[in-house]
Design a protein around this motif. Structure first.
Motif, PDB file in Angstrom:
ATOM      1  N   LEU A  78       0.863  -1.181   0.000  1.00 15.07           N
ATOM      2  CA  LEU A  78       0.000   0.000   0.000  1.00 15.07           C
ATOM      3  C   LEU A  78       0.897   1.227   0.000  1.00 15.07           C
ATOM      4  N   ILE A  79       0.838   1.968  -1.106  1.00 17.18           N
ATOM      5  CA  ILE A  79       1.713   3.121  -1.302  1.00 17.18           C
ATOM      6  C   ILE A  79       0.841   4.339  -1.601  1.00 17.18           C
ATOM      7  N   PRO A  80       1.105   5.480  -0.938  1.00 15.62           N
ATOM      8  CA  PRO A  80       0.326   6.681  -1.228  1.00 15.62           C
ATOM      9  C   PRO A  80       0.746   7.277  -2.571  1.00 15.62           C
ATOM     10  N   ALA A  81      -0.235   7.747  -3.312  1.00 17.02           N
ATOM     11  CA  ALA A  81       0.049   8.384  -4.602  1.00 17.02           C
ATOM     12  C   ALA A  81      -1.104   9.326  -4.947  1.00 17.02           C
ATOM     13  N   ASP A  82      -0.811  10.294  -5.775  1.00 12.15           N
ATOM     14  CA  ASP A  82      -1.834  11.208  -6.274  1.00 12.15           C
ATOM     15  C   ASP A  82      -1.922  11.008  -7.780  1.00 12.15           C
ATOM     16  N   ILE A  83      -3.024  10.404  -8.227  1.00  7.00           N
ATOM     17  CA  ILE A  83      -3.209  10.200  -9.672  1.00  7.00           C
ATOM     18  C   ILE A  83      -4.400  11.014 -10.162  1.00  7.00           C
ATOM     19  N   GLY A  84      -4.650  12.136  -9.482  1.00  6.42           N
ATOM     20  CA  GLY A  84      -5.705  13.041  -9.925  1.00  6.42           C
ATOM     21  C   GLY A  84      -6.872  13.162  -8.975  1.00  6.42           C
ATOM     22  N   ARG A  85      -6.860  12.441  -7.858  1.00  5.83           N
ATOM     23  CA  ARG A  85      -7.955  12.508  -6.886  1.00  5.83           C
ATOM     24  C   ARG A  85      -7.453  12.850  -5.501  1.00  5.83           C
ATOM     25  N   GLY A  86      -6.324  13.501  -5.395  1.00  9.38           N
ATOM     26  CA  GLY A  86      -5.708  13.724  -4.098  1.00  9.38           C
ATOM     27  C   GLY A  86      -4.919  12.491  -3.696  1.00  9.38           C
ATOM     28  N   VAL A  87      -4.179  12.601  -2.617  1.00  8.31           N
ATOM     29  CA  VAL A  87      -3.346  11.492  -2.172  1.00  8.31           C
ATOM     30  C   VAL A  87      -4.232  10.416  -1.564  1.00  8.31           C
ATOM     31  N   GLN A  88      -4.111   9.209  -2.091  1.00  7.33           N
ATOM     32  CA  GLN A  88      -4.826   8.045  -1.583  1.00  7.33           C
ATOM     33  C   GLN A  88      -3.869   6.865  -1.547  1.00  7.33           C
ATOM     34  N   GLN A  89      -4.213   5.858  -0.766  1.00  7.20           N
ATOM     35  CA  GLN A  89      -3.425   4.630  -0.720  1.00  7.20           C
ATOM     36  C   GLN A  89      -3.837   3.733  -1.889  1.00  7.20           C
ATOM     37  N   TYR A  90      -2.848   3.160  -2.558  1.00  6.25           N
ATOM     38  CA  TYR A  90      -3.112   2.246  -3.671  1.00  6.25           C
ATOM     39  C   TYR A  90      -2.299   0.978  -3.501  1.00  6.25           C
ATOM     40  N   GLU A  91      -2.851  -0.129  -3.985  1.00  8.10           N
ATOM     41  CA  GLU A  91      -2.054  -1.343  -4.106  1.00  8.10           C
ATOM     42  C   GLU A  91      -1.089  -1.082  -5.255  1.00  8.10           C
ATOM     43  N   ALA A  92       0.179  -1.082  -4.938  1.00  7.03           N
ATOM     44  CA  ALA A  92       1.171  -0.687  -5.932  1.00  7.03           C
ATOM     45  C   ALA A  92       2.492  -1.381  -5.633  1.00  7.03           C
ATOM     46  N   ARG A  93       3.395  -1.263  -6.569  1.00  5.95           N
ATOM     47  CA  ARG A  93       4.760  -1.718  -6.337  1.00  5.95           C
ATOM     48  C   ARG A  93       5.715  -0.736  -6.996  1.00  5.95           C
ATOM     49  N   LEU A  94       6.912  -0.706  -6.473  1.00  6.23           N
ATOM     50  CA  LEU A  94       7.934   0.190  -7.004  1.00  6.23           C
ATOM     51  C   LEU A  94       8.656  -0.521  -8.136  1.00  6.23           C
ATOM     52  N   TRP A 109      18.410  13.766  -0.614  1.00  2.00           N
ATOM     53  CA  TRP A 109      18.653  12.912  -1.768  1.00  2.00           C
ATOM     54  C   TRP A 109      17.416  12.894  -2.649  1.00  2.00           C
ATOM     55  N   SER A 110      17.621  12.918  -3.943  1.00  2.00           N
ATOM     56  CA  SER A 110      16.535  12.809  -4.916  1.00  2.00           C
ATOM     57  C   SER A 110      16.597  11.415  -5.534  1.00  2.00           C
ATOM     58  N   ILE A 111      15.490  10.681  -5.407  1.00  2.00           N
ATOM     59  CA  ILE A 111      15.456   9.297  -5.889  1.00  2.00           C
ATOM     60  C   ILE A 111      14.311   9.147  -6.887  1.00  2.00           C
ATOM     61  N   PRO A 112      14.612   8.995  -8.180  1.00  2.00           N
ATOM     62  CA  PRO A 112      13.544   8.752  -9.153  1.00  2.00           C
ATOM     63  C   PRO A 112      13.051   7.312  -9.060  1.00  2.00           C
ATOM     64  N   LEU A 113      11.736   7.132  -9.238  1.00  2.00           N
ATOM     65  CA  LEU A 113      11.158   5.795  -9.230  1.00  2.00           C
ATOM     66  C   LEU A 113       9.856   5.815 -10.013  1.00  2.00           C
ATOM     67  N   ASP A 114       9.455   4.659 -10.454  1.00  2.00           N
ATOM     68  CA  ASP A 114       8.153   4.487 -11.087  1.00  2.00           C
ATOM     69  C   ASP A 114       7.307   3.613 -10.177  1.00  2.00           C
ATOM     70  N   ILE A 115       6.033   3.982 -10.038  1.00  2.00           N
ATOM     71  CA  ILE A 115       5.099   3.202  -9.237  1.00  2.00           C
ATOM     72  C   ILE A 115       4.079   2.576 -10.174  1.00  2.00           C
ATOM     73  N   GLU A 116       3.923   1.270 -10.071  1.00  2.00           N
ATOM     74  CA  GLU A 116       2.887   0.567 -10.830  1.00  2.00           C
ATOM     75  C   GLU A 116       1.683   0.387  -9.909  1.00  2.00           C
ATOM     76  N   ILE A 117       0.549   0.968 -10.298  1.00  2.95           N
ATOM     77  CA  ILE A 117      -0.658   0.938  -9.480  1.00  2.95           C
ATOM     78  C   ILE A 117      -1.656  -0.032 -10.095  1.00  2.95           C
ATOM     79  N   ARG A 118      -2.224  -0.924  -9.249  1.00  2.58           N
ATOM     80  CA  ARG A 118      -3.212  -1.862  -9.767  1.00  2.58           C
ATOM     81  C   ARG A 118      -4.582  -1.681  -9.141  1.00  2.58           C
ATOM     82  N   ALA A 119      -4.686  -1.128  -7.927  1.00  2.00           N
ATOM     83  CA  ALA A 119      -5.986  -1.034  -7.262  1.00  2.00           C
ATOM     84  C   ALA A 119      -5.920  -0.021  -6.130  1.00  2.00           C
ATOM     85  N   ARG A 120      -7.112   0.355  -5.640  1.00  2.00           N
ATOM     86  CA  ARG A 120      -7.185   1.176  -4.433  1.00  2.00           C
ATOM     87  C   ARG A 120      -6.913   0.301  -3.224  1.00  2.00           C
ATOM     88  N   ASP A 121      -6.753   0.938  -2.068  1.00  2.00           N
ATOM     89  CA  ASP A 121      -6.405   0.174  -0.874  1.00  2.00           C
ATOM     90  C   ASP A 121      -7.485  -0.807  -0.445  1.00  2.00           C
TER      91      ASP A 121
END
Length: 163
Positions: A78-94, A109-121
């Protein structure tokens, strides 16, 4: 077993830009002719969101420990992300986390990453359902933020509707 959650010591990942990449939901096959057949393979799609973390030394240690414990590049969390609806928890992986990071300022430190989101919490699809989409169209975008589930329940039950 519940999914591991994003450590509370870490900030929410920042969106690197306003783009995301959806994964394919359909499979196209050509049967030896000019017309392709298209069929839906997955009922929900996943999206990849480019993000960035800005961490101090202590937060960087927490992130590294969390990665060792839960391996979020393979396992869902469960990772917080904002995909257009405010910050929410999503089932995701880095995915594509770049731990060889760059120092910004004197101590962060600046760390770039991509989050793959599959579902809401709660396990529901990250996209709007038809009922949710109708509610947003009917009552406005404020229903897309915050506790959307409670707003939806109120809508269904006829409670607390806006004037």
């Amino acid at each position: 077993m519940p999914l591991p959650t994003w450590p509370s010591q870490l900030p929410c990942p920042l969106r690197a830009n306003y783009a995301w990449t959806p994964s394919a939901q359909h499979e196209r096959t050509a049967f030896g002719g000019p017309v392709e057949d298209s069929s839906r393979v997955f009922s929900s799609s996943r999206i990849t969101v480019p993000c960035n973390l800005v961490l101090d030394r202590d937060q960087l240690s927490v992130l590294q420990a969390w990665i060792v414990l839960y391996d979020p590049s393979v396992n869902w969390s469960l990772i917080p992300a904002d995909i257009g609806r405010g910050v929410q928890q999503y089932e995701a992986r880095l995915i594509a986390i770049d731990i060889p990071r760059s120092l910004i300022g004197a101590s962060h430190w600046s760390i770039p990453l991509d989050i793959e989101i599959r579902a809401r919490d709660d396990g529901s699809d990250w996209q709007y359902t038809k009922e949710e989409a109708e509610m947003v169209i009917e009552f406005g975008g404020e229903y897309a933020y915050g506790d959307f589930g409670q707003a939806f329940e109120n809508f269904i039950n006829g409670d607390n509707l806006p004037e």
